[in-house]
Enzyme design. Structure first.
Site, PDB file in Angstrom:
ATOM      1  CE  LYS A 195      -2.535   3.135   2.718  1.00 55.85           C
ATOM      2  NZ  LYS A 195      -1.687   4.081   2.030  1.00 55.85           N
ATOM      3  N   GLY A 248       6.156   5.118   8.961  1.00 56.49           N
ATOM      4  CA  GLY A 248       5.318   6.310   9.072  1.00 56.49           C
ATOM      5  C   GLY A 248       5.374   6.883  10.465  1.00 56.49           C
ATOM      6  CB  SER A 249       3.193   9.286  12.186  1.00 56.14           C
ATOM      7  OG  SER A 249       1.940   8.629  12.296  1.00 56.14           O
ATOM      8  CB  THR A 250       5.330   7.504  16.804  1.00 55.72           C
ATOM      9  OG1 THR A 250       6.717   7.558  16.452  1.00 55.72           O
ATOM     10  CG2 THR A 250       5.177   6.711  18.096  1.00 55.72           C
ATOM     11  CD  GLU A 271      11.918   4.193   9.431  1.00 53.22           C
ATOM     12  OE1 GLU A 271      11.825   5.187  10.208  1.00 53.22           O
ATOM     13  OE2 GLU A 271      11.911   4.297   8.205  1.00 53.22           O
ATOM     14  CB  CYS A 305      11.735   9.315   9.948  1.00 55.05           C
ATOM     15  SG  CYS A 305      12.599   8.123   8.927  1.00 55.05           S
ATOM     16  CD  GLU A 402       8.963  12.735  13.120  1.00 57.23           C
ATOM     17  OE1 GLU A 402       9.874  12.275  12.420  1.00 57.23           O
ATOM     18  OE2 GLU A 402       7.945  12.077  13.427  1.00 57.23           O
TER      19      GLU A 402
END
Length: 501
Positions: A195, A248-250, A271, A305, A402
């Site tokens: 995706k 992607g984001s946490t 990650e 990141c 972030e």
């Protein structure tokens, strides 16, 4: 040059032809429409204009892709030998290089990154990842063991592919992240439902076509495009998927982990975000450090990141370093990545632009000094000046969170105790990347052991080599991509114990 239109770009014929196509989903080796018939517009973040459309899939399309991947995993792909897998990966690399101009333009148009980086850096890195993993296809082995149980035994382990994997990509490095995910999974013998990010699907679709051209059997690599909230949940909740890999984001990573646990306890690797520290000692090569600092935080408009967003400089050289970084920031040319002479392109979307600008305003409100930058640029496109903030520290939003934009937070330190310096660097929920700038080899190695991050670079901030494992401590994720370690994400160990007597 800002405020351009899509017509200002000089595209290669291959790119223009690709954008003019009716892009479908890649399922079982065929480009197919979404079952709903829906389509989604894809935009150029520099001009804000629509450049093409792609199919907008739903859960039912994901199910078809999973079924195709399962059939391939248990059928044609299972019969392909490791050496044949390696040859296919090498052919994919060759085709990526042969189509490098087209892929670079698609990546630039879709993500906003300057074309020269896409062509001269990304294409090499993507091809290199496929070639590196091609070499591992024939080297995935188990071990023999010598049990101490009564009797005579022959015992060994098998390392086998984990099965059908769902891979969810970010929008900042669409092509690179596709290679990081696809290449090791194929080397290990897995099949894939990929995706791409909702905003940046073009190079993933093109790589899937090239993979078929390279000889990859139908159904091994399937690509579903559309909304992350729909397709991502369909992937993480699907009982036919054995493992999910996400970048992607946490925040989203935590949601994915919960979904994987609550569905069928599928394996998951993550990650995630970072707030990476950069530590500069007074004995460092200051010119090299300044170049590395600026390159780390301003490359791709800070949408990285591992960007070095927290800068700690010894008091003896603080003013010199910050002034030099600010001067570099001022000299950077911001504009559409498709036009030559620009060092920074736009951020990916209006929402991201508003988010970054709100962080800058919060920084001002919390007492940060804007040394340079801090403004939005142009009437069209999502451009932001490279920004350096001073007088920042723990407890300030710009220091703690972030930002994912071209914003650097600079701080002084005068500690001589390395443990104290490391404590400041480690005072974050993240632990993805870091860098130490010094000529003292003892300081470098001692501090590298103390810093809590998945990679510590010395006298550099990035080390984008396929052989080096990449991943995070703490809330920066689970597992490692790249290197031999990535094979752990796509294989599982089976012990075989045979009692001989």
């Amino acid at each position: 040059m800002l405020d351009v239109t899509f017509k200002d770009y000089l595209l290669t014929p291959a790119t223009a032809a690709y954008l003019a196509r009716q892009h479908g989903l890649m399922i079982d080796g065929q480009s197919v429409a979404a079952l709903s018939g829906k389509r989604k517009a894809i935009y150029d973040p520099a001009s804000e204009e629509e450049i093409t459309t792609v199919a907008e899939s739903g859960a039912e399309d994901v199910d078809l892709a999973v079924r195709a991947a399962r059939a391939a995993f248990e059928g044609a792909w299972a019969k392909v030998t490791p050496s044949q897998r390696g040859r296919i990966l090498n052919r994919i690399a060759d085709l990526i290089e042969a189509n490098g101009d087209e892929l670079a333009e698609l990546e630039c148009l879709n993500s906003g990154k300057p074309l020269q980086f896409c062509r001269n850096v990304d294409i090499y890195g993507v091809a290199d990842m496929f070639r590196y993993m091609a070499g591992w296809a024939t080297k995935i082995t188990g071990d023999t063991h010598n049990p101490s149980m009564p009797g005579e035994w022959h015992a060994y382990t098998l390392r086998q592919p984990v099965g059908v994997v769902g891979q969810i990509l970010p929008w900042n490095f669409p092509m690179n992240m596709a290679a990081w995910k696809i290449a090791p999974a194929l080397a290990a013998g897995c099949t894939i439902v990929l995706k791409p990010a909702e905003a940046t699907p073009l190079t993933a679709l093109r790589i899937a076509e090239l993979a078929l051209e390279a000889g990859l059997p139908a159904g091994v690599l399937n690509v579903v495009t559309g909304k992350g909230s729909i397709i991502g949940d369909a992937i993480t909740n699907h009982p036919g998927i054995d493992k999910v890999a996400f970048t992607g984001s946490t925040e989203v990573g935590k949601h994915i982990a919960r979904s994987c646990v609550s569905s069928n306890l599928k394996k998951v690797s993550l990650e995630l975000g970072g707030k990476s520290p950069v530590i500069v000692f007074p004995d460092a090569d200051i010119d090299a450090a300044v170049a590395g600092i600026a390159g780390s935080i301003f490359f791709h408009a800070g949408q990285v990141c591992a960007a070095g967003s927290r800068l700690y400089v010894h008091d003896k050289v603080y003013d010199r370093v910050v002034e030099a970084v600010a001067a570099r920031a001022k000299a950077l040319k911001v504009g559409p990545g498709m036009l030559p002479g620009h060092d920074l392109g736009p951020v990916i979307s209006r929402a991201q632009h508003e988010s970054v600008m709100s962080y800058i305003e919060k920084g001002r409100g919390e007492g940060a000094e804007v040394v340079t930058g801090g403004r939005s640029l142009g009437q069209k496109g999502y451009f932001i000046e490279p920004t350096v903030l001073a007088n920042t520290g723990p407890g300030m939003t710009v220091h703690d969170e972030e930002i994912f934009g071209p914003v650097l937070c600079a701080m002084r330190f005068d500690e001589e105790d390395l443990a104290g310096i490391a404590a400041r660097a480690n005072a974050s929920p993240y632990g993805l990347s870091s860098s130490v700038w010094t000529r003292d080899i003892s300081v470098a190695h001692r501090l590298a052991k103390m810093i809590q991050s998945g990679i510590v670079n010395v006298n550099a901030h990035t080390s984008p080599d396929a052989s080096l494992p990449y991943g995070g401590y703490k809330q920066s994720g689970w597992g490692r991509e790249r290197g031999a370690e990535v094979l752990d994400l796509y294989t599982q160990i089976k012990a075989v114990a045979v009692k001989l007597a």
